[in-house]
Design a protein around this motif. Structure first.
Motif, PDB file in Angstrom:
ATOM      1  N   LEU A 148     -11.395   6.692   9.710  1.00  0.00           N
ATOM      2  CA  LEU A 148     -10.282   7.265  10.337  1.00  0.00           C
ATOM      3  C   LEU A 148      -9.904   8.492   9.317  1.00  0.00           C
ATOM      4  CD1 LEU A 148      -8.331   7.504  12.566  1.00  0.00           C
ATOM      5  CD2 LEU A 148      -6.624   6.291  11.546  1.00  0.00           C
ATOM      6  N   MET A 149      -9.616   8.124   8.280  1.00  0.00           N
ATOM      7  CA  MET A 149      -9.329   9.357   7.350  1.00  0.00           C
ATOM      8  C   MET A 149      -9.710   8.951   5.955  1.00  0.00           C
ATOM      9  SD  MET A 149      -8.256  12.283   6.463  1.00  0.00           S
ATOM     10  CE  MET A 149      -7.379  13.029   7.913  1.00  0.00           C
ATOM     11  N   PRO A 150     -11.070   9.520   5.265  1.00  0.00           N
ATOM     12  CA  PRO A 150     -11.157   9.048   4.005  1.00  0.00           C
ATOM     13  C   PRO A 150     -10.480   9.778   2.933  1.00  0.00           C
ATOM     14  CG  PRO A 150     -12.866  10.536   4.810  1.00  0.00           C
ATOM     15  CD  PRO A 150     -11.916  10.080   5.860  1.00  0.00           C
ATOM     16  N   SER A 151     -10.288   9.193   1.964  1.00  0.00           N
ATOM     17  CA  SER A 151      -9.780   9.897   0.739  1.00  0.00           C
ATOM     18  C   SER A 151     -10.512  10.848  -0.005  1.00  0.00           C
ATOM     19  CB  SER A 151      -9.057   8.717  -0.268  1.00  0.00           C
ATOM     20  OG  SER A 151     -10.298   7.912  -0.991  1.00  0.00           O
ATOM     21  N   PRO A 152      -9.874  11.683  -0.792  1.00  0.00           N
ATOM     22  CA  PRO A 152     -10.700  12.666  -1.594  1.00  0.00           C
ATOM     23  C   PRO A 152     -11.606  12.083  -2.342  1.00  0.00           C
ATOM     24  CG  PRO A 152      -8.430  13.500  -1.394  1.00  0.00           C
ATOM     25  CD  PRO A 152      -8.542  11.868  -0.893  1.00  0.00           C
ATOM     26  N   SER A 153     -11.286  11.009  -2.888  1.00  0.00           N
ATOM     27  CA  SER A 153     -12.343  10.253  -3.940  1.00  0.00           C
ATOM     28  C   SER A 153     -13.690   9.743  -3.329  1.00  0.00           C
ATOM     29  CB  SER A 153     -11.574   9.290  -4.718  1.00  0.00           C
ATOM     30  OG  SER A 153     -11.237   8.228  -4.048  1.00  0.00           O
ATOM     31  N   GLU A 154     -13.275   9.105  -2.044  1.00  0.00           N
ATOM     32  CA  GLU A 154     -14.374   8.665  -1.154  1.00  0.00           C
ATOM     33  C   GLU A 154     -15.149   9.831  -0.679  1.00  0.00           C
ATOM     34  OE1 GLU A 154     -12.381   4.594   0.609  1.00  0.00           O
ATOM     35  OE2 GLU A 154     -11.915   6.717   1.544  1.00  0.00           O
TER      36      GLU A 154
END
Length: 253
Positions: free
Chosen positions: A35-41
């Motif tokens: 749905l919404m990945p994090s910046p690190s991912e």
């Protein structure tokens, strides 16, 4: 230049802060990666898939540069002709304005019907996007040339061509580069849109495949690379402007 560097840390700091808030929010609310990945991912996926992505990146970069060069060349050439031939400008300029009311996303499928799925319709899309800002900026620059300089050249016996080369063209360069910078940012998005028409390679193709397979992290990788390519392209135009427009550096000192 020193002024720009002294202020350049502020937007960079805001950007870092936004990424931190984004990372914390994703982890705090346990938002699923699809749905919404994090910046690190997104960063990890960008590194892991670079070997696959770099071919798409280079294809889009080549398409962008080619379309930009053709579109801006035609735009500047058209502006010169319309400036030197006022009667032609009166007849053609309204048609140029009217042509901008046609959405590129609507025109693109017609180009595929007319020219097939090869490179030509994609180049035409980028050319149309880059043409208008450069042409209008160049014509405005020619018209805004100081009339006293032109009068002095006429009193000195200069021809119309000499006036254009020695006065109007140099003084129009800042306006021309303004149009080039606008076209530089639009050209990358134009390349991505053109790749949606049926390309085999490119960031647009990569984004479509990632979206259809719910690889949201890859979609964000493509988005950030589009932004990076636009910034690099914009920076090159700014650097070229600083080299060619040498008298317009008061703001940098």
């Amino acid at each position: 230049m020193r002024t720009w560097i002294s202020k350049g840390w502020r937007p960079f700091l805001v950007l870092i802060l936004l990424f931190i808030i984004w990372e914390v929010a994703i982890n705090l609310f346990e938002v699923p990666a699809w749905l919404m990945p994090s910046p690190s991912e997104i960063w990890e996926e960008g590194i892991a898939s670079w070997s696959e992505f770099k071919g798409h990146f280079s294809s889009t970069a080549f398409l962008t540069i080619t379309g930009f060069a053709i579109g801006c060349s035609i735009g500047i050439g058209t502006a010169v002709v319309l400036h030197l031939l006022p009667k032609v400008r009166e007849a053609v300029y309204p048609l140029m304005i009217l042509s901008q009311n046609i959405p590129i996303i609507v025109l693109a499928p017609l180009l595929v019907i007319w020219f097939g799925f090869g490179l030509l319709p994609k180049i035409i899309v980028i050319t149309l996007i880059c043409f208008f800002p450069v042409a209008v900026s160049a014509m405005d620059g020619f018209r805004q040339t100081n009339g006293e300089y032109i009068l002095y050249m006429k009193m000195s016996g200069a021809t119309k061509g000499q006036i254009f080369r020695k006065v109007e063209w140099p003084h129009a360069l800042p306006s021309i580069f303004s149009g080039l910078k606008i076209s530089a940012t639009y050209s990358v998005m134009g390349a991505v849109i053109s790749e949606w028409l049926g390309a085999q390679k490119g960031i647009g193709v990569y984004m479509t495949l990632a979206s259809s397979s719910f690889r949201t992290d890859r979609v964000f990788v493509a988005i950030f690379m589009i932004m990076l390519l636009s910034l690099l392209f914009f920076g090159l135009i700014v650097l070229l402007e600083k080299i060619m427009v040498k008298w317009n550096r008061k703001e940098d000192t």
